[in-house]
Design an enzyme around this catalytic site. Structure first.
Site, PDB file in Angstrom:
ATOM      1  CD  GLU A 421     104.037  22.263  11.070  1.00 27.47           C
ATOM      2  OE1 GLU A 421     103.141  23.092  11.273  1.00 27.47           O
ATOM      3  OE2 GLU A 421     103.943  21.066  11.365  1.00 27.47           O
ATOM      4  CD  GLU A 491     107.459  16.755   8.579  1.00 27.45           C
ATOM      5  OE1 GLU A 491     107.324  16.515   9.791  1.00 27.45           O
ATOM      6  OE2 GLU A 491     107.743  17.878   8.129  1.00 27.45           O
TER       7      GLU A 491
END
Ligand code: IPT
Length: 968
Positions: A421, A491
């Site tokens: 991220e 994820e």
């Protein structure tokens, strides 16, 4: 403006070039872990640097345990944010209020510490910025919290009375690069070690051990820099020798040798012990031969495609934060292996280096992720993002190099990840180029750049099933290059609170489409911090100004590492052996879903149960079955037993012998097949209801004049009625950042938590008492018409419940069924149905049909933030608090010593005080769980839409009728 060391863009000064980490060599080492003197200041410069000089008066200082975080040792407090920086975003500057911990340790060298050579001082992890002095001389400073830093201290060391001083700032420019979703926990949280470096010691070394699956050979080459220097090609002067006795290898460093070997895989973690020796030092090597490549658009190891059954692992312990001991690291891996997990993404930083040794030894595929996340820039539209600003690139490259150099000799590490991220930017490309040039033997991962320009694989997080299916079919849009890449969900399945749901459906996609090479559940452990008042604390419990609540508790194991039902479900869903088919005369199909292993390490057993009680058992001979192959085996003919019961086969694959991670008999996979479905309990009737002194009697049952059941054979029953409410789960509550309302928000808006029950009729028929109600929330015209039809044969009481929705229901119901109280109920709970643990419509793969025994307290799943939990599916009968329940309708069964309303109101476990009454729910159905706390909600087929429903239940107070105490 001149930026001070903790606020400049650079990674630090004075430390040695990074090199491979190893647990031990024959050179002397001295651990400096233990009790240090400690002083906390509120700002970076509240105190001057005189403390670093020998002789400083430390009389007023406290103590601290190293490794450790000062905020978990009584100095200041932890702070949780997910994405937001807890300080103004003005990189690289950080706030004036900057907790700063001065650490001091005096030490003597062991008397036999060699005088020749030199010594380095190694820090394995300090958050977030350290400045170091030895005996008053400054060694340098560094950032990069979860990466090692070494200093040459040979010239400064004295035999006795050495003073090591470390000043640690909680906030630094490095904090901008470390915005991972976790607690902010400053301190020296990994080991501090002195390492003697003899003359002619081993310098940096790189073990290259590949496997040629066609030839069955491994090729070993160990590049080593005996002087600590490498030439332009990275090769070094071959002064060291590499020996692997078991393989008869004895070669110079830099020299390649090819021999027949057994390859390393996570399923078959074959390691060869070797030694790298120079004139001055011997380092043990643990060599695993394996080759990672992308071929035909697939990630392959040793020529075969992989399927990741993975989990994202943060380092966490409820008392020590990210300071983990070896036993805890090992416990994590054993738990993973025992739950069929084969891969770890080290989210979102390199773990303690010893963890990777354990992955090599016990067998896990590892995505090793760099200590890098700049997520907080998303909130300001990525303005000033460090990964797209050249001034930060040296710090990014330093982080990449420290990870790769430290961990490059681990066979378990098959993929490097640039970080998490961070948006996109030139700095990431620079990291990728550096890594590829240094080590092209592994794949590169980074999820944040959808172009996949820098990576060898396509990764996404939380994509829903439909999108994963499109990607699997190759029907995804996007750059042509990306469409050729293998896909992984780095994820998915957000394990926050109750759930995640929908894993079976994901797994089906992974197994159907070869391009989808599995995924990694978010995440391994709940980061609940041990707390004196709350038991476990989450965001906000320390008075943080900005925080993200219990979003930090989203693991497959509870903070104390008790497996949550989510882990048990995941184990079942990812079983490496599929057992299918079966039935009366039918054969059982056994599919080997391992990527490399045969089934030789497993034995297969069968058992035959009547009404959940084992009648007979035996073993099944399964022929040799290679990876991807299927075998068919016949079950014996069904054992004889009394007719009329429900009979089933249970087939299990168990470890045939002890392994490094579990004992013989450990269940790896199982399945159940119904043989005969059994006869439903006969409907009772014949007794007439009698009204008497404001009460109504019906056989053994007593009702009040409004038709509310009061007692059965004198056993008190409280407030039996329709129930549609559940304490919303984290997944029901959805994602705070999503504009559309979550299921729980819609439920509360409609008023499903405040339903009113209007009594419409109490009808005494010849052999039944019928009570009619309308259940509806204030302010709405939606409602549920409910008919309770009570009958009795004189000793038992039958309830036939009918529910009829009125109006246009567009919101799914949380649950639909009955609930009632059993005042003063105690003792064991026994039931025939699904168990032993909790299950919901989309989390019931691991629920096994049998006769189970527990007690009400043990039936609760103590999620850190209390919420709906503990349902058992497929109830046939139950005995609880003197009441016997029989039903052919297989409802969901829940029992707890507090009401749903109390569960809903609780913020922490400690808010729940058990009352005297046990509240029982029998649900015709429940809404699925989904993974809507981060990801898709319950799939349409698991949503509970209002529709006509029926439930028949027989109540009695008779005790056990010969249902033996079988426990699986
Ligand atoms: C994703 C993060 O990568 C991870 O660190 C964690 O925060 C997880 O979500 C949720 O718990 S980012 C999310 C915005 C998709």
């Amino acid at each position: 403006m001149d930026l001070r060391h903790h606020e400049d863009f650079g990674p630090g000064t004075g430390s040695l070039p990074p090199r491979a980490w190893y647990a031990a060599s024959d050179a002397a080492a001295l651990s400096l872990n233990g009790t240090w003197r400690f002083r906390l200041s509120a700002t970076a410069d509240a105190e001057d640097e005189s403390f670093a000089a020998p002789g400083h008066d430390r009389a007023t200082w406290g103590e601290i345990t190293v490794p450790g975080h000062w905020v978990l040792q009584g100095h200041g407090s932890p702070h949780y944010t997910n994405q937001l920086y807890p300080f103004p975003v003005d990189p690289p500057r950080v706030p004036t209020d900057n907790p700063t911990g001065d650490h001091l340790r005096t030490f003597d060298l062991p008397s036999d510490w060699p005088a020749s050579g030199t010594t380095v001082l190694r820090f394995d992890g300090v958050e977030s910025c350290a400045r170091v002095w030895l005996n008053g001389t400054e060694l340098g400073d560094f950032k990069g919290s979860r990466l090692p830093h070494e200093f040459d201290v040979g010239a400064l060391l004295r035999p006795q009375g050495n003073v090591l001083a470390v000043r640690v700032h909680q906030w630094s420019s490095g904090s901008y690069l470390e915005d991972q979703d976790q607690w902010w926990l400053p301190g020296i949280f990994r080991d501090v070690t002195l390492l003697h470096r003899p003359e002619d010691c081993v310098g940096a070394h790189f073990v290259h051990a590949s496997y040629d699956h066609r030839a069955g050979t491994g090729t070993l080459r160990v590049d080593a820099d005996t002087q600590g220097r490498a030439d332009a090609q990275g090769r070094t002067d071959a002064q060291g020798r590499v020996t692997v006795a078991e393989l008869g290898i004895d070669v110079a460093t830099g020299e390649a040798v090819t021999v027949p070997v057994e390859p390393w895989t996570a399923e078959t973690p074959r390691l060869y012990d070797g030694v790298l020796a120079t004139a001055g030092e011997r380092i043990p090597l643990r060599i695993g031969f394996r080759t990672v490549a992308v071929e035909d658009g697939l990630i392959k190891v040793n020529g075969r495609p992989l399927l990741f059954r993975g989990v994202n692992r943060h380092e966490f312990h409820p008392r020590t934060g990210r300071a983990l001991d070896l036993a805890t690291m090992r416990a994590d891996i054993l738990l993973m292996k025992r739950h069929n997990i084969n891969a770890v993404r080290t989210s979102h930083y390199p773990p303690h280096p010893a963890f990777l040794d354990l992955c090599d030894e016990l067998g896990l595929w590892v995505i090793d992720e760099c200590d890098l996340e700049t997520h907080g820039f998303q909130a300001i539209r990525w303005r000033g993002n460090p990964v797209d600003d050249d001034r930060w690139t040296p710090a990014l490259l330093d982080r990449a190099a420290r990870m790769v150099e430290r961990d490059k000799n681990h066979p378990s590490v098959v993929i490097w990840s640039l970080g998490n991220e961070c948006g996109t930017g030139r700095g990431l490309t620079a990291m990728a180029e550096w890594i590829r040039a240094r080590d092209d033997s592994r794949l590169l991962h980074y999820e944040g750049d959808r172009s996949c320009a820098d990576t060898g694989m396509y990764a996404r997080m939380y994509a829903d099933h439909a999108e994963v299916e499109r990607i699997g079919r190759g029907e995804d849009e996007g750059p042509e290059r990306r469409r050729q890449l293998p896909f992984v969900l780095c994820e998915y399945g957000h394990a926050m609170g109750n759930g995640p749901g929908g894993l079976s459906e994901y797994q089906r996609l992974f197994e159907t489409y070869e391009r989808i090479q599995g995924g990694f559940i978010w995440e391994w452990i709940d980061h609940g911090l041990a707390h004196p008042s709350y038991e476990y604390a989450y965001g906000g419990d320390f008075g943080e100004e900005l925080h993200d609540g219990n979003f930090v508790c989203d693991g497959l194991v509870l903070p104390d590492r008790t497996p949550s039902p989510g882990l048990v479900e995941y184990k079942k869903v990812i079983e490496p052996v599929r057992i299918e088919g079966g039935g009366h005369e039918g054969a059982v199909q056994i599919t080997n879903l391992y990527d490399f292993a045969t089934l030789d390490h497993l034995s297969f057993t069968w058992s035959y149960e009547r009404d959940g009680v084992r009648v007979a058992d035996g073993t099944l001979a399964v022929p040799a079955t290679g990876p991807g192959e299927r075998a068919e085996v016949k079950l014996p003919s069904a054992p004889r037993c009394d007719p009329g019961g429900e009979t089933q086969w249970t087939v299990r694959a168990v470890l045939a012998w002890d392994t490094a991670w579990a004992e013989r008999g450990h269940v790896v996979a199982w399945a159940q097949f119904t043989d005969e479905s059994g006869v439903s309990p006969a409907v009772v009737g014949g007794t007439a209801p009698v009204r008497d002194e404001g009460r109504i009697a019906l056989g053994p049952a007593l009702f009040d004049a409004r038709g509310t059941l009061l007692a059965l054979d004198g056993l008190e029953i409280e407030d039996l009625r329709l129930d549609v409410w559940r304490a919303p789960t984290d997944n029901d509550n959805g994602m705070p950042w999503r504009p559309e309302p979550s299921p729980a928000a819609r439920w509360r808006a409609l008023g499903l938590d405040r339903m009113q029950h209007r009594l419409d009729a109490v009808e005494l028929a010849e052999d039944a008492l019928v009570v009619r109600t309308r259940v509806a929330p204030a302010a709405s015209d939606l409602g549920l018409r409910v008919a309770y039809r009570w009958q009795s044969d004189g000793s038992r009481l039958l309830l036939a419940l009918e529910v009829e929705p009125e109006g246009e229901w567009s919101v799914p119901l949380p649950r639909v069924g009955i609930r009632f109280g059993l005042p003063g109920a105690s003792g064991p709970v026994r039931w025939f149905g699904g168990g032993p643990g909790e299950a919901y419509p989309d989390t019931r793969a691991a629920s096994m049909t049998g006769v189970w025994e527990s007690d009400v307290d043990a039936m609760q799943t103590p999620y850190v933030r209390p919420q709906e939990n503990g349902a058992r599916p497929g109830l046939r009968w139950a005995e609880i608090g003197g009441l016997r329940i029989d039903t052919g309708d297989r409802p969901w069964f829940t029992a707890r010593r507090w009401t749903t309303e109390q569960l809903d109101a609780a913020r922490h476990r400690t808010d729940l005080t058990p009352g005297d009454t046990v509240w029982v729910n029998l649900d015709i159905d429940q809404q699925g769980i989904g993974t809507g706390s981060c990801g898709p909600g319950a799939l349409p087929e698991h949503q509970l839409h209002a529709r006509p429903e029926r439930l028949e239940v027989t109540f009695s107070t008779a005790v056990t009728r010969g249902n033996g105490a079988a426990r699986h």
